[in-house]
Design a protein around this motif. Structure first.
Motif, short mmCIF file in Angstrom:
data_model
loop_
_atom_site.label_atom_id
_atom_site.label_comp_id
_atom_site.label_asym_id
_atom_site.label_seq_id
_atom_site.Cartn_x
_atom_site.Cartn_y
_atom_site.Cartn_z
N PRO A 19 0.83 -1.21 0.00
CA PRO A 19 0.00 0.00 0.00
C PRO A 19 0.86 1.26 0.00
CG PRO A 19 -0.74 -1.57 1.67
CD PRO A 19 0.56 -2.08 1.16
N ALA A 20 0.42 2.25 -0.74
CA ALA A 20 1.13 3.52 -0.78
C ALA A 20 0.93 4.26 0.54
CB ALA A 20 0.60 4.37 -1.93
N PRO A 21 1.77 5.25 0.82
CA PRO A 21 1.58 6.03 2.05
C PRO A 21 0.20 6.66 2.11
CG PRO A 21 3.70 6.52 1.03
CD PRO A 21 2.94 5.69 0.05
N ALA A 22 -0.33 6.83 3.30
CA ALA A 22 -1.66 7.44 3.47
C ALA A 22 -1.66 8.84 2.87
CB ALA A 22 -2.02 7.51 4.95
N PRO A 23 -2.73 9.22 2.17
CA PRO A 23 -2.77 10.55 1.56
C PRO A 23 -2.84 11.65 2.62
CG PRO A 23 -4.91 9.48 1.42
CD PRO A 23 -3.96 8.45 1.95
N LYS A 24 -2.31 12.80 2.26
CA LYS A 24 -2.38 13.97 3.13
C LYS A 24 -3.61 14.79 2.71
CE LYS A 24 1.58 13.29 5.31
NZ LYS A 24 1.66 13.04 6.77
N THR A 35 -8.81 4.82 3.72
CA THR A 35 -8.39 6.20 3.49
C THR A 35 -8.56 6.60 2.03
OG1 THR A 35 -6.09 5.46 3.27
CG2 THR A 35 -6.81 6.21 5.44
N GLY A 36 -8.31 5.65 1.12
CA GLY A 36 -8.53 5.95 -0.29
C GLY A 36 -9.98 6.23 -0.60
N SER A 37 -10.87 5.42 -0.03
CA SER A 37 -12.31 5.61 -0.24
C SER A 37 -12.77 6.94 0.34
CB SER A 37 -13.08 4.46 0.40
OG SER A 37 -14.47 4.64 0.27
N LEU A 69 -21.01 15.93 16.32
CA LEU A 69 -19.57 15.76 16.43
C LEU A 69 -18.84 17.03 16.02
CD1 LEU A 69 -19.49 12.23 14.77
CD2 LEU A 69 -19.39 12.73 17.22
N LYS A 70 -17.60 17.15 16.42
CA LYS A 70 -16.83 18.34 16.06
C LYS A 70 -16.60 18.38 14.55
CE LYS A 70 -14.38 18.75 20.47
NZ LYS A 70 -13.07 18.77 21.15
N LEU A 71 -16.84 19.53 13.95
CA LEU A 71 -16.77 19.64 12.50
C LEU A 71 -15.36 19.51 11.97
CD1 LEU A 71 -19.37 22.49 11.88
CD2 LEU A 71 -19.72 20.02 11.73
N ASP A 72 -14.35 19.82 12.77
CA ASP A 72 -12.98 19.68 12.28
C ASP A 72 -12.55 18.23 12.15
OD1 ASP A 72 -12.68 18.98 14.92
OD2 ASP A 72 -11.10 20.43 15.38
N GLU A 73 -13.40 17.30 12.60
CA GLU A 73 -13.11 15.88 12.46
C GLU A 73 -13.06 15.47 11.00
OE1 GLU A 73 -15.12 11.77 14.04
OE2 GLU A 73 -15.08 13.46 15.43
N ILE A 74 -13.64 16.27 10.12
CA ILE A 74 -13.65 15.93 8.70
C ILE A 74 -12.24 15.84 8.15
CG2 ILE A 74 -13.80 18.33 7.85
CD1 ILE A 74 -15.79 17.22 5.73
N GLY A 75 -11.31 16.59 8.69
CA GLY A 75 -9.93 16.55 8.21
C GLY A 75 -9.03 15.62 8.98
N LYS A 76 -9.58 14.89 9.97
CA LYS A 76 -8.77 14.03 10.82
C LYS A 76 -9.02 12.54 10.60
CE LYS A 76 -8.60 17.54 14.48
NZ LYS A 76 -8.93 17.85 15.90
N TYR A 77 -9.82 12.23 9.59
CA TYR A 77 -10.18 10.83 9.37
C TYR A 77 -8.95 9.96 9.14
CZ TYR A 77 -12.47 6.75 7.24
OH TYR A 77 -12.90 5.47 6.95
N VAL A 78 -8.06 10.40 8.27
CA VAL A 78 -6.90 9.58 7.92
C VAL A 78 -6.04 9.30 9.14
CG1 VAL A 78 -4.77 9.49 6.57
CG2 VAL A 78 -6.88 10.31 5.51
N GLU A 79 -5.74 10.33 9.93
CA GLU A 79 -4.89 10.11 11.10
C GLU A 79 -5.58 9.24 12.15
OE1 GLU A 79 -4.96 13.77 14.01
OE2 GLU A 79 -4.81 14.51 11.95
#
Length: 511
Positions: A50-55, A404-406, A429-439
């Motif tokens: 698998p490739a590195p997780a996307p940023k 993470t790809g999906s 839920l906190k709205l900034d969670e949208i950018g924290k899914y991958v981590e």
């Protein structure tokens, strides 16, 4: 064209094309030689790592609230002049009255079938003139209407949304047409073994709770719905203090609030409080293993279900990864064991659905009737293995890459972005969670997956349902599961928590 070029240019082009063709032919010949002399060298034996997780770089959504209680959430993506507008209610199928399963879904579907003096064709034409189309539906915990348009068309699109949400006609003819179509769709769906098994398994998990019934209804419940029922549900739930307007795309917070105020600012908040949400789950009344005889069915549907924690649970991302390992993709365990290794099904999968007041973990596969007993045991075995053995690092990395790809693909469109924001907003839920899914996904460990599955996938708390031609599998299943109960599909009451009609009341009085 070559004949239109100067001669020296045309000759050079011909030489270049000839050289390229010769190189390609030479490479093809070389490949054939390698394949004949050493076939193993031509085909890799293992998939690439698998490739590195996307940023991900997702702007944090901005939340504002109008005086009438309507929440306005905007998330800006200015690379294209597009905006998705989505009006979401915090209520859905869980608010259906006990005898009217499917009422919330039917109500949402009728919104665009006539409103503010416009007929259904006129509403469709108005949306098309804006370059978009209205979509409306109800799920669990939400009902929504949305449209995607170019930025200059957004004011008109919001006015159209306001018309269909606030001033629907619910014409008798449209209701009758929608009921007839819904009943036909349900009859077709319930003729499929896996669909019927999934509905029954949900009853087993949620019992008489609000999530236990069919969210889209049953042929009997849809037929009972009247225009007064639809109007009452709309009057009760469609109100600004129960709604969220999501604007995703080429729009900033100031403009979002201005447009929301223009179209929804005069939407009055009722004086009466919102109705109390019913409990999502109660103790199930179905046996742990239920066989449903759909006599003559060509295949059997096998479903195994467990109760799961709500969306607010701290272990949500661990559960998401655990489900990905179990059956969340083609290469996950269920499909590997049932389809790839044994050829017993065209596909076996699982899903984890986390809701406001509980959730469900459900695995499903369709197989030949005689192989249903084997599929039941394989599914139960994989559920058990997930909670008793440690997932390898390589397997976990592959499943995380799928997740993470999906997720990254889901954010590529403004509609997908609005949908992800809506889920966070609905469940508080906190709205900034949208950018924290991958981590969050990447942080899950093998030990956490094993512990989560061990806690939530106890074998004696599962509901197993097999639907098909029971004459070909019932006896075999009862050899290893002697307490399995058999019901006839033609005698089912799909609106009953135990799927059976109540016995007639005893006679009273004297002779």
């Amino acid at each position: 064209m070559i004949r239109d070029m100067p001669r020296h240019c045309a000759n050079a082009l011909r030489l270049a094309v000839f050289a390229a063709a010769m190189m390609a032919s030479g490479q093809l010949l070389a490949d054939k030689i390698v394949m004949k002399t050493n076939p193993a060298a031509a085909f890799p034996t293992t998939p690439p790592a698998p490739a590195p997780a996307p940023k991900l770089s997702v702007p944090t959504p901005e939340l504002q609230t109008l005086a009438n209680g309507l929440q306005v959430i905007s998330v800006r993506r200015a690379d294209l002049p597009l905006v998705t507008a989505r009006l979401v209610l915090r209520s859905g199928g869980e608010m259906d009255p006990p005898a009217l399963a499917g009422l919330a879904d039917l109500t949402a579907n009728l919104l665009g079938k006539g409103a503010a003096g416009m007929t259904a064709p006129q509403i469709a034409a108005a949306a098309e003139a804006l370059g978009g189309s209205l979509d409306a539906a109800a799920g669990w915990d939400e009902s929504a209407v949305g449209i995607t348009v170019t930025t200059p068309k957004l004011p008109q699109a919001l006015q159209l949304l306001a018309d269909v949400i606030r001033r629907p006609a619910f014409a008798a003819a449209e209701l009758k047409r929608a009921q007839a179509q819904a009943i036909d769709d349900l009859r077709l769906m319930l003729s499929r073994p896996t669909a019927l098994a999934s509905l029954a398994a949900s009853r087993g998990v949620f019992g008489e709770g609000a999530y236990g019934h069919s969210r889209t209804g049953t042929p009997a419940s849809i037929g009972r719905i009247t225009r007064a029922d639809v109007q009452q549900l709309h009057d009760t739930l469609y109100r600004p203090d129960n709604a969220i307007l999501i604007l995703a795309g080429d729009i900033d917070p100031a403009r979002a609030k201005q447009l929301a105020q223009a179209s929804f600012g005069d939407w009055s908040k009722p004086a009466t409080p919102l109705p109390k949400r019913p409990s999502g789950r109660s103790r199930g009344r179905l046996p742990p293993l239920l066989l449903i005889d759909q006599h003559g069915a060509g295949q059997a549907g096998v479903v195994v279900a467990h109760a799961a924690p709500p969306r607010s649970d701290a272990g949500y991302y661990v559960g998401t990864v655990a489900n990905a390992v179990l059956g969340g993709s083609y290469s996950a365990r269920l499909n590997e064991e049932i389809r790839i290794k044994r050829g017993l099904s065209y596909g076996a999968s699982s899903r984890l659905q986390a809701l406001a007041d509980g959730g469900i973990w459900l695995a499903a596969a369709q197989t030949k009737n005689p192989s249903a007993p084997q599929v039941v045991d394989l599914m139960l075995g994989e559920f058990g293995r997930l909670g008793s053995t440690r997932v390898s690092a390589g397997e976990l990395a592959a499943r995380k890459a799928t997740l993470t790809g999906s997720y990254g693909r889901s954010l590529e469109t403004t509609a997908g972005l609005a949908g992800q924001v809506a889920e966070l907003a609905i469940y508080g839920l906190k709205l900034d969670e949208i950018g924290k899914y991958v981590e969050q996904v990447q942080a899950v460990t093998p030990k956490q997956v094993e512990k989560y599955a061990d806690k939530h996938l106890e074998a004696d708390e599962s509901t197993v349902v097999v639907v098909g031609d029971a004459g070909q599998f019932a006896a075999a299943i009862r050899k290893t599961h002697p307490k399995a109960v058999l019901l006839e599909s033609t005698a089912l009451d799909l609106d009953s928590p135990n799927l059976q009609s109540a016995p007639p009341a005893p006679a009273t009085g004297t002779r």
